[in-house]
Scaffold this motif. Structure first.
Motif: not given
Ligand code: MN
Ligand code: GLY
Length: 463
Positions: A260, A343, A390, A392, A432
């Protein structure tokens, strides 16, 4: 699939966390989208994958915590299935592959669960998130539909969170490979970000990369010149000069581990002075957050560190004013950085979120804030080695929010509304990365994806 010993070991470790009764893991079923036989791409439940490894619909796993026996339920294919789908592995092969000795047909599941219920044994299950699974559990356990989610086992939720949060080397390798696929997706998007291109031309191309190099995207692509909208899935705009393209996209591996990644690039290849100034602040927040990651530090502190970096930068530019610490403690920065810093990521892109964000991200020591902004932080508790998170941060100029807060005079001591107003056509910037918590600090996963102004401009110049 990983070696069978991995799944056996995971189930054995789960036995240390949950005490007495049965654990019932329903696998996912096919879900129709416009008529019964036309189904969405099948996605197995992540916890079923974690403990039972099998990636086909209509299976279920049961762990008997009192006898120590596991059973895999499912049906062998018949000739009518083979005509349409070809030969499939037998249930015996499937169960051997994940170290389960006992395999039975789906029709026997109800009897096993009923017998346990009638002897007063507890049946643990995780909170279901699909209608099909809610109905299945309701029918098998004779529960009213509305009661299925809140009868889920907290003991099982906590055990699964404890195990799945810590990634082993094989899982980390999967995720690392998916960041490498994201490298190609993001550098391709940067090269395509020319005036006149339509967002969906880029979105379609990079989704094609995820499909051809991996198992598709790990969540619907966010790709937009209106990056001030945090989760913008509309891909119909034509790229125009003076805007930036926010691309938030990742890939999912054959074994369903996610990446991600977000990058923000200037349409046409060169950041303007104004864009560079805001970009530098978001980058500083991303880098200082990554540097501060280590076991034992509450992720909420890292979030607040990023918020301080953002507030310091916006104050230096005259968009915010006053004391930086005070502004952050009162939440004034949330007009520009309204979401959480990050997250957990793993088998789910927001890992384990289906089990309840507060079970995953909060504990007795770290309670979730109710404030705008900080309350959106999905994970606040202390980090541990082998977590993957992550990072971000972002800065967004959301005209509707500027207007609303200005009219309310909200945080007027900390926000220069007249200056903020001049950025209302700016859009947003988010950066991110996916980061592994190591014994002493952290490591950004995968091949480095262009991130500084000069790295991004260089990739775009080479297109
Ligand atoms: Mn994310
Ligand atoms: N990548 C989208 C999100 O983290 O919410």
């Amino acid at each position: 699939m990983f070696p069978s010993s991995i799944y056996k070991d995971r189930r054995n470790r789960l036995r240390q966390e949950v005490h007495g009764g049965l654990i019932f893991f329903p696998g996912n079923q096919e879900v129709s989208f416009n008529y019964l036989a036309n189904t969405y791409a099948f996605r197995q439940d992540s916890s079923f994958l974690y403990f039972f490894g099998q990636d086909q619909p209509d299976l279920a796993g049961v762990m008997d915590l009192d006898t120590g026996k596991d059973i895999l339920f499912g049906n062998d294919v018949e000739i009518s299935d083979i005509i349409w789908m070809g030969q499939q592995p037998s249930m015996k092969e499937r169960s051997n592959n994940v170290g389960v000795a006992d395999t039975r047909s789906m029709s026997e599941l109800e009897g096993v669960l009923h017998q346990a219920l009638s002897s007063g044994r507890k049946i643990h299950y995780l909170p279901p998130y699909r209608g099909e699974t809610i109905i299945q559990i309701s029918e098998l356990l004779a529960l009213p539909l509305a009661g299925v989610r809140n009868q889920a086992s907290e003991e099982l939720i906590r055990g699964v969170v404890k195990l799945r949060m810590k990634k082993d080397l094989l899982e980390i390798q999967e995720m690392e490979n998916m960041v490498d696929v994201a490298w190609l997706m993001h550098t391709t998007a940067m090269k395509m970000a020319r005036p006149g291109t339509i967002e969906k031309e880029i979105a379609g191309t990079i989704e094609g990369i995820a499909l051809s190099q991996a198992n598709g995207v790990s969540f619907p692509i966010i790709l937009t010149i209106n990056g001030q909208t945090l989760h913008n899935h509309y891909h119909g705009n034509i790229l125009i000069p003076d805007r930036m393209l926010v691309v938030d996209a990742g890939a999912e591996s054959e074994y369903h581990y996610a990446s991600d990644i977000t990058r923000t690039a200037p349409v046409g290849g060169e950041f303007s002075r104004r864009q560079k100034d805001i970009y530098a602040i978001v980058l500083a927040a991303n880098l200082s957050a990554i540097k501060a990651l280590k076991p034992g530090v509450p992720f909420r502190d890292i979030h607040l560190l990023a918020a301080l970096e953002i507030t310091r930068g916006l104050t230096a530019l005259g968009i915010m004013k006053g004391n930086v610490d005070e502004a952050v403690s009162q939440g004034a920065h949330t007009m520009f950085f309204p979401h959480g810093l990050g997250h957990p990521i793993g088998l789910d892109v927001h890992d384990l979120e289906g089990l309840g964000e507060n079970f995953v991200g909060y504990d007795k020591e770290t309670e979730r804030s109710k404030e705008f902004g900080l309350g959106f932080l999905r994970f606040g508790r202390k980090l541990q080695e082998h977590f993957v998170m992550t990072i971000e941060p972002g800065i967004y100029f959301i005209p509707e929010l500027i207007d609303l807060w200005k009219a309310e005079g909200k945080h007027a001591d900390f926000i220069n509304y007249d200056v903020a107003d001049t950025y209302r056509d700016f859009g947003g910037i988010r950066i991110e990365d996916n980061v592994l918590i190591t014994d002493k600090g952290s490591r950004v996963l995968g091949k480095p994806i262009p991130k500084t102004v000069s790295e991004i401009e260089e990739v775009m110049a080479g297109s």
